[in-house]
Design an enzyme around this catalytic site. Structure first.
Site, PDB file in Angstrom:
ATOM      1  N   LYS A 217     -17.356   1.673   4.974  1.00  0.00           N
ATOM      2  CA  LYS A 217     -18.336   2.726   4.430  1.00  0.00           C
ATOM      3  C   LYS A 217     -19.431   2.081   3.758  1.00  0.00           C
ATOM      4  O   LYS A 217     -20.686   1.951   4.452  1.00  0.00           O
ATOM      5  CB  LYS A 217     -17.691   3.657   3.732  1.00  0.00           C
TER       6      LYS A 217
ATOM      7  N   TRP B  73      -8.580  13.195   1.989  1.00  0.00           N
ATOM      8  CA  TRP B  73      -8.165  12.033   1.846  1.00  0.00           C
ATOM      9  C   TRP B  73      -7.492  11.734   0.677  1.00  0.00           C
ATOM     10  O   TRP B  73      -6.465  11.237   0.622  1.00  0.00           O
ATOM     11  CB  TRP B  73      -9.611  10.877   1.553  1.00  0.00           C
TER      12      TRP B  73
ATOM     13  N   ASP C 234      -9.990   6.072  -5.584  1.00  0.00           N
ATOM     14  CA  ASP C 234     -10.586   5.829  -4.106  1.00  0.00           C
ATOM     15  C   ASP C 234     -11.879   5.791  -4.320  1.00  0.00           C
ATOM     16  O   ASP C 234     -12.486   6.979  -4.166  1.00  0.00           O
ATOM     17  CB  ASP C 234      -9.823   6.683  -3.198  1.00  0.00           C
TER      18      ASP C 234
HETATM   19  C1  LIG Z   1     -12.320   6.408   5.083  1.00  0.00           C
HETATM   20  C2  LIG Z   1     -11.632   6.891   3.913  1.00  0.00           C
HETATM   21  C3  LIG Z   1     -10.455   6.495   3.910  1.00  0.00           C
HETATM   22  C4  LIG Z   1      -9.503   5.870   4.806  1.00  0.00           C
HETATM   23  O1  LIG Z   1      -9.829   4.561   4.851  1.00  0.00           O
HETATM   24  P1  LIG Z   1      -9.254   3.466   5.944  1.00  0.00           P
HETATM   25  O2  LIG Z   1      -9.960   2.167   5.374  1.00  0.00           O
HETATM   26  O3  LIG Z   1      -9.615   3.773   7.225  1.00  0.00           O
HETATM   27  O4  LIG Z   1      -7.764   3.489   5.656  1.00  0.00           O
HETATM   28  C5  LIG Z   1      -9.550   6.790   2.546  1.00  0.00           C
HETATM   29  N1  LIG Z   1     -10.378   7.412   1.676  1.00  0.00           N
HETATM   30  C6  LIG Z   1     -11.697   7.724   1.656  1.00  0.00           C
HETATM   31  C7  LIG Z   1     -12.358   8.370   0.408  1.00  0.00           C
HETATM   32  C8  LIG Z   1     -12.210   7.536   2.667  1.00  0.00           C
HETATM   33  O5  LIG Z   1     -13.692   7.936   2.825  1.00  0.00           O
END
Ligand SMILES: *Cc1c(COP(=O)(O)O)cnc(C)c1O
Length: 364
Positions: free
Chosen positions: A197, A102, A173
């Site tokens: 998540k 990511w 993030d």
């Molecule tokens: C799942 C995830 C993403 C991507 O998320 P989307 O909402 O599908 O764009 C980005 N960073 C991390 C750490 C993730 O777990």
């Protein structure tokens, strides 16, 4: 219906109480005679629930008053672009910590923007991302440092802000750990997370940013502009009403459970149970350095691809779902988000022991 446990990394398990409540009020939201799926985003029914969701999130994360909260769309992935567009306007230089998939996606997206220069200041590449890299002292001027706090695929997490980032402007993030571990919002200039998540359904992205940052942001197309989104309270256009509503219910559920501190404690208990099982077994192995292990995403392998496949098939038969590891790393992965009950982890551990007994003699 038999009890199942959903270990998916995202979209992921929601608190059963929340799903029940959604069902109960689905046909008539707050006695309006209309479903939440039908109400106007300009109605007080919506603005009230949005305000409540924001206030509850502020309480849960102790978000300081000089931070704004945005409910956006486009997922965490759009934030890879949006953070760079809005915040990299002084030097055009962004420092990235490469902790795996990511973070690399964030680097790729930023590098596509004109006048932006991503620099990787630390990388976990040598360990194949099974450990977090040391972050050096930073002397160069960057507009900000981007950090992926929890690496959903590799199963690593920063338990606190690395020392050398203490006086930096940090963009985090937090997609797969937000509200699951007690981070201090004031350590970061901006936090973003896709909701699917650890918050709620897909379609919502939460952004928390220091108000002061808005000052010098260049004029951007409205949907990509933090100042314009803040000015219109995230309702520049039609927001994801249902996702915000459900996230709001999850926030209330979290408050009723004792908030983030209580969640962290529960998450530590759940994760330890699984890590202990991995450590005590002769069959399972975790590739991740102990100190860097994630609380919410736990990859493990048997060492045999065939056995891994069989594990996932047998687990599925027992109602232990979505344990297949990400295609980039293989093996298995159990995601133990806030809404995963302890009973689910206990059942997984019991299953692992049973599976190991049935395959005795297979060494790790
Ligand atoms: C799942 C995830 C993403 C991507 O998320 P989307 O909402 O599908 O764009 C980005 N960073 C991390 C750490 C993730 O777990």
């Amino acid at each position: 219906m038999p009890q199942v446990y959903n270990f998916a990394a995202g979209p992921a398990v929601l608190p059963a109480e929340v799903v029940k409540q959604v069902q109960q009020e689905l046909t008539s939201y707050q006695k309006s005679g209309m479903s939440i799926l039908e109400i106007s985003h300009r109605s007080s029914l919506f603005t009230n629930l949005q305000t409540a969701a924001e206030n509850d999130l502020r309480q849960l994360m102790q978000i300081p008053v000089d931070y704004d909260v945005l409910f956006l769309q486009g997922g965490a992935t759009l934030q890879f672009t949006m953070t760079a567009l809005n915040l990299a306007h002084k030097t055009g230089k962004i420092a990235f910590v490469d902790t795996g998939h990511w973070s690399q996606r964030a680097i790729q997206e930023a590098s596509l923007l004109p006048d932006i220069k991503p620099t990787v200041i630390a990388s976990g590449k040598e360990s194949k991302f099974t450990a977090l890299p040391d972050i050096p002292e930073i002397s160069e001027n960057f507009d900000y440092v981007h950090l992926t706090i929890n690496n959903t695929i590799e199963g690593t997490m920063y338990h606190q802000l690395p020392v050398n980032l203490k006086h930096q402007s940090v963009v985090a993030d937090m997609s797969s750990i937000i509200l699951g571990y007690n981070y201090q919002v004031k350590d970061f200039d901006l936090i973003y997370a896709g909701a699917q998540k650890n918050i709620g359904p897909a379609g919502l992205t939460v952004v928390i940013l220091k108000h002061e940052l808005l000052k010098n942001i260049p004029d951007l197309p409205a949907m990509l502009s933090y100042p314009k989104q803040v000015k219109k309270n995230s309702t520049l256009n039609t927001p994801p009403v249902f996702a915000i509503y459900t996230a709001g219910l999850v926030f209330k559920w979290l408050l009723s459970q004792g908030g983030v501190a209580a969640m962290q404690q529960q998450n530590e208990i759940k994760a330890q149970l699984l890590y202990d099982e991995i450590a005590n077994s002769k069959l399972y192995h975790s590739p991740v350095t102990v100190a860097d292990r994630s609380l919410t995403n736990i990859p493990f392998v048997t060492g045999s691809k065939e056995l891994d496949t069989e594990f996932v098939v047998r687990a599925t038969e027992k109602g232990l779902l979505n344990l297949k590891g990400h295609r980039l790393v293989g093996g298995m992965r159990a995601s133990l988000y806030n809404a995963m009950p302890l009973a689910g982890v206990k059942q997984l551990v019991e299953f692992m022991q049973q599976f190991e007994m049935n395959h005795e003699g297979v060494a790790k």
